[in-house]
Each structure stands twice: as structure tokens, then as C-alpha cells.
Design an enzyme around this catalytic site. Structure first.
Site, PDB file in Angstrom:
ATOM      1  N   HIS A 311      44.057   4.762  -4.193  1.00 18.47           N
ATOM      2  CA  HIS A 311      44.944   5.185  -5.278  1.00 18.47           C
ATOM      3  C   HIS A 311      44.112   5.451  -6.515  1.00 18.47           C
ATOM      4  O   HIS A 311      43.144   4.735  -6.774  1.00 18.47           O
ATOM      5  CB  HIS A 311      45.993   4.107  -5.576  1.00 18.47           C
ATOM      6  CG  HIS A 311      47.147   4.640  -6.343  1.00 18.47           C
ATOM      7  ND1 HIS A 311      47.132   4.753  -7.711  1.00 18.47           N
ATOM      8  CD2 HIS A 311      48.323   5.138  -5.921  1.00 18.47           C
ATOM      9  CE1 HIS A 311      48.266   5.288  -8.096  1.00 18.47           C
ATOM     10  NE2 HIS A 311      49.013   5.539  -7.044  1.00 18.47           N
ATOM     11  N   ASP A 368      52.598   4.576   0.448  1.00 19.61           N
ATOM     12  CA  ASP A 368      52.934   5.393   1.614  1.00 19.61           C
ATOM     13  C   ASP A 368      52.529   4.772   2.942  1.00 19.61           C
ATOM     14  O   ASP A 368      52.881   5.281   3.995  1.00 19.61           O
ATOM     15  CB  ASP A 368      52.250   6.769   1.487  1.00 19.61           C
ATOM     16  CG  ASP A 368      52.834   7.580   0.347  1.00 19.61           C
ATOM     17  OD1 ASP A 368      54.066   7.577   0.214  1.00 19.61           O
ATOM     18  OD2 ASP A 368      52.074   8.202  -0.402  1.00 19.61           O
TER      19      ASP A 368
END
Ligand code: CMC
Length: 429
Positions: A311, A368
């Protein structure tokens, strides 16, 4: 302190001069120096590919501390909202800045339900789109046409029109998404049932609402509501930044959100939830050989990434992934057979987190990584996963667009560049 009242605590020194830059401090002590006078005073711009170090605005909506794994909407920790709130309450909070009172929430919910049905021409338009087209492509297209179906709500300068567009988008996105899904599987689309809740009705419009188990329906509605809360905003991510950039030209809310949907579709952003499932299926096809797959990921030449990992902001853990992993275990526990892909995902996570390639680069599971296994257990095809992300992210997009609209410091987004192409040359030889 200078005449504009801003502390001049950062000095940029360069050959031939120096320039003092104002230092700003955010609520949680984050610092930013303001570079907007750099070009006029020092004759240079900043170069920051991917805007990794560039704050494009000041915002009061969402706070993230990537090192500490903190996410708060309007000051409220995501864990508290996940445990006690509802998606509609969170949507209201993001858009209006404060939690609604009970009467306000009821009113908000009723207005959304009352506006959920699509105009007849819009239904026909969606039905005419290619039924085997990716649902995200169709969703972006359908939302863009709302500016034509509701042409009297497109003026960003008119607060009443903006409120109406906000309501219509929130009310109709699930109806559009369910219609696209029903068309894709050759089933008759279902009209909204205003007596049901927002999430319950979306699931009914999608699956027909006769799973045969009230308990399961309730569990899935609760899970979906939680997933939507966890996706509802994430400050200046790629799609939200897109919504802001498009909105900065005073484009309509519909056009800006449609652009956000297209940005979300990319596999490095919201499209990752679909990509994770495809990756797990690929590994299953390799006989569940996690080692070989991770070796491929670590070989930069292969161009393969561990989808659902890493991320830009979280460098410790993604607090959303913790919530989602717990939810996945709860949902999949109810299946008669253990879920092969969930087990594979757990193994993949375990091995990656024990591997210095990932820990050295601070790569951890993101939002996700586990959401797809839940959506799959609920019966959604992989191509619908990012659509569900879009339904969740909609309040965030709207909140940012509205905040920018009222921000006196907002200007049309127009970045600079450093030109490195050919120097002037002669066309005539
Ligand atoms: N698998 C393998 N290596 C990775 C991964 C990954 N998933 N993510 C980053 N790296 C490596 C990358 O190769 C680089 O290595 P090196 O320093 O040796 O060159 C280093 O880690 C830093 O990567 P980066 O590309 O500079 O990081 P970024 O902040 O630009 O990208 C990201 C962030 C999310 C795009 C990236 O981590 C990624 O591609 N992840 C996989 C896709 C994904 O799951 N996306 C969903 C993000 S969360 C929800 C959302 O935004 O929608």
C-alpha cells in the site's frame, strides 16, 4: 511569523538564492510546507511522480497514519464504526461531517429508498449496453449518462442541485449495479423494493432474494454493510484524487464520479480485489504451489506482483484488512466444505509475512486481499468485485468533491512537468 500569519520554518536554499516556505501543521501534528510560491519566487517546481510526497489539498474528511495503521473517518476510528455503525450512517457522516441524529438518519434512508428507481429510458439504455462487457465499464458509462438524465442537477455552483445529485447517485448506484449484473447473467432485472433497507435491497435486486435461509440473508447483508463501511473513504487515493481533479474544472458530480469509477477499475487500485481472486485461482491451478508463486513475484523480471499486498500509505498493516479477515473467517465457517481459496490465501499471507522480500519493503495484506473470498462466497462473480468497491467508495468520492467545491483555496488541478524531450529542432531540415 510573516504578514500572512504563517510560520516560515522551512528554508529552501539553492544556487543563487533562498526562499522561506510556510510550514503548516495538521490536527495530528503532520507537517507540510506550502510550495505554491516556489515557481514565482525561486523559478523552479517540485518533481514528485505519483504525488507520493505531495498534499494536493487540506481536508477534514479522513485521517490515515500509515505507520501506525490508523484510519479514521471524521475523527471516528474505523474499528468503532465497523463495530457499531451502518453504511448509511457512515455515508451521512462522510458527506455532512457529523453523525446524523436518529430522525436525520431515518429521513436520509427514506429519501434514498424513495429515489432508488431508474428512469425508464435509463433502464433501456443500460439494457442496450453489451451484456458481456465488464460491469465496471458499464457502471462508469451509466453513471456518466446521469448528467443527461438529470440535466437539471449538474450545476456545481448550485447547492440544491448538488444535494439532489448526491441523493440520486447514492440512491441509484446499487440499482444500476444490480441491473448490470442481472443482464450479464441473462436474468430479468428487478426493480427496487422501497420497504427494504439499502443493502438488503441491493442483494435482493442482485440475487433475487430467495436464498431459502433468512439467517444467511441477514448475515450476508451484515457482511456487505461492513465491507461498504470499510471501503467508504480513504482520503487522496487514486480514484478520489481523480474525482477531485475532474471536479476542479467544475465538471458535474456525475462526470467526476464516473471518472473515479474508471480510475478504481485499474488492477493497482480497486481492480485488485478481482486480481487477487484470479491470482488465487492461478496458484490453485499450479497445485497450490505457494513457494513457486512467491519466487515468481520476487523475480522482478516476471512482472508479477502479489496482488492484495502493499500500500502506498500503510507501511505496517492495513486496519481494514484485519476487519475483513475476521469477517471472511466468519462467513466461510458456515460453508459445508472448507473454502480452498481462503485456505490458500491464509497460507500465502503467512508465507509472505515470513519472507524478508515483503517485510523489508513493508508489504502487508491490504483491503483487497480477503474481500474477494467473501464476495465469492456470497455468490458474486469476480467481475462484480470492483463494482462493490465502487458502491462502498461512493460517499467518499462525493464528500471530497463537495469539500473541494466549498474550499476557497481550491483551483483547477493543473500540475507542472519537467520537459526532457528534444530541444528545438528544424522541421524544414
Ligand atoms: N508484490 C510484490 N512487490 C511489490 C508489491 C507487491 N504487491 N507492492 C510493492 N512491491 C515492491 C515494488 O516492486 C518495489 O520494490 P523495489 O523497491 O525493490 O523496487 C517496492 O515494493 C515499492 O513498491 P512501489 O510500487 O514503489 O509502491 P507504491 O506505493 O508505488 O505502490 C501499490 C503501491 C498498492 C500500487 C503496490 O503495493 C501494488 O502494486 N500492490 C498490488 C496491487 C494491490 O493490491 N492494490 C490494492 C491497493 S489497496 C486498495 C486500493 O487502493 O484500491
Amino acid at each position: 511569523m510573516s504578514e500572512d500569519g504563517k510560520e516560515r520554518a522551512v528554508e529552501l536554499r539553492y544556487e543563487g538564492g533562498a526562499h522561506a516556505l510556510p510550514l503548516l501543521t495538521g490536527t495530528e501534528g503532520d507537517k507540510a510546507f506550502e510550495a505554491k510560491t516556489l515557481l514565482s519566487h525561486a523559478g523552479m517546481v517540485t518533481l514528485d511522480p505519483g504525488f507520493a510526497n505531495t498534499a494536493a489539498c487540506q481536508s477534514k474528511i479522513t485521517y490515515i497514519d500509515g505507520e501506525a495503521g490508523i484510519l479514521r473517518y471524521r475523527g471516528y476510528p474505523i474499528q468503532d464504526l465497523a463495530a457499531g455503525s451502518s453504511f448509511l450512517e457512515v455515508a451521512y457522516l462522510l458527506i455532512h461531517g457529523e453523525l446524523p441524529g436518529p430522525g436525520e438518519l431515518k429521513d436520509f434512508s427514506e429519501q434514498l429508498r424513495a429515489n432508488a428507481a431508474l428512469p425508464v429510458e435509463m433502464r433501456a439504455m443500460i439494457d442496450a449496453l453489451p451484456r458481456d462487457g465488464h460491469p465496471m465499464v458499464l457502471l462508469g458509462a451509466a453513471v456518466n449518462t446521469m448528467a443527461a438524465f438529470y440535466a437539471d442537477t449538474v450545476d456545481p455552483g448550485d447547492s440544491d442541485q448538488v444535494d439532489r445529485a448526491t441523493l440520486l447517485l447514492l440512491a441509484q448506484l446499487p440499482t444500476i449495479a444490480a441491473r448490470i449484473y442481472r443482464n450479464s447473467v441473462g436474468e430479468q432485472p428487478l426493480e427496487p423494493d422501497h420497504s427494504l433497507g439499502y443493502v438488503e435491497d441491493f442483494l435482493r435486486m442482485t440475487f433475487g432474494g430467495d436464498s431459502g435461509s433468512k439467517e444467511l440473508d441477514e448475515l450476508y447483508a451484515k457482511a456487505m454493510d461492513l465491507l461498504l463501511i470499510l471501503h467508504a473513504d480513504h482520503e487522496q487515493n487514486c480514484s478520489t484524487a481523480t474525482v477531485r481533479v475532474v471536479g476542479s474544472s467544475q465538471a458535474s458530480l456525475y462526470g467526476s464520479v464516473s471518472a473515479g469509477i474508471n480510475a478504481l477499475f485499474g488492477p493497482l487500485h480497486g481492480g485488485a480485489n478481482q486480481a487477487v481472486l484470479e491470482m488465487l485461482e492461478e496458484i490453485r491451478g499450479l497445485g497450490g504451489d505457494v513457494d513457486s508463486f512467491l519466487a515468481k513475484v520476487k523475480d522482478k523480471e516476471s512482472g508479477t506482483r502479489l496482488m492484495g499486498f502493499g500500500h502506498r500509505v500503510y507501511k505496517n498493516f492495513d486496519p481494514r484488512s484485519k476487519e475483513i479477515k475476521g469477517l471472511a473467517a466468519q462467513i466461510l465457517d458456515r460453508q459445508e466444505q472448507p473454502d480452498e481459496l481462503f485456505e490458500l490465501a491464509l497460507r500465502l499471507e503467512g508465507q509472505a509475512l515470513a519472507d524478508s522480500y515483503f517485510t523489508d519493503r513493508k508489504l502487508y495484506p491490504n483491503v483487497d486481499f480477503y474481500s474477494g473470498v467473501i464476495y465469492r462466497a456470497m455468490g458474486f462473480p469476480t467481475t462484480m468485485f470492483t463494482v462493490l468497491f465502487a458502491i462502498g467508495r461512493l460517499p467518499g468520492w462525493i464528500a471530497h468533491w463537495r469539500e473541494q467545491r466549498l474550499d476557497p483555496a481550491a483551483r483547477i488541478a493543473r500540475p507542472r512537468q519537467l520537459y526532457v524531450g528534444p530541444a528545438k529542432r528544424s522541421y524544414n531540415g
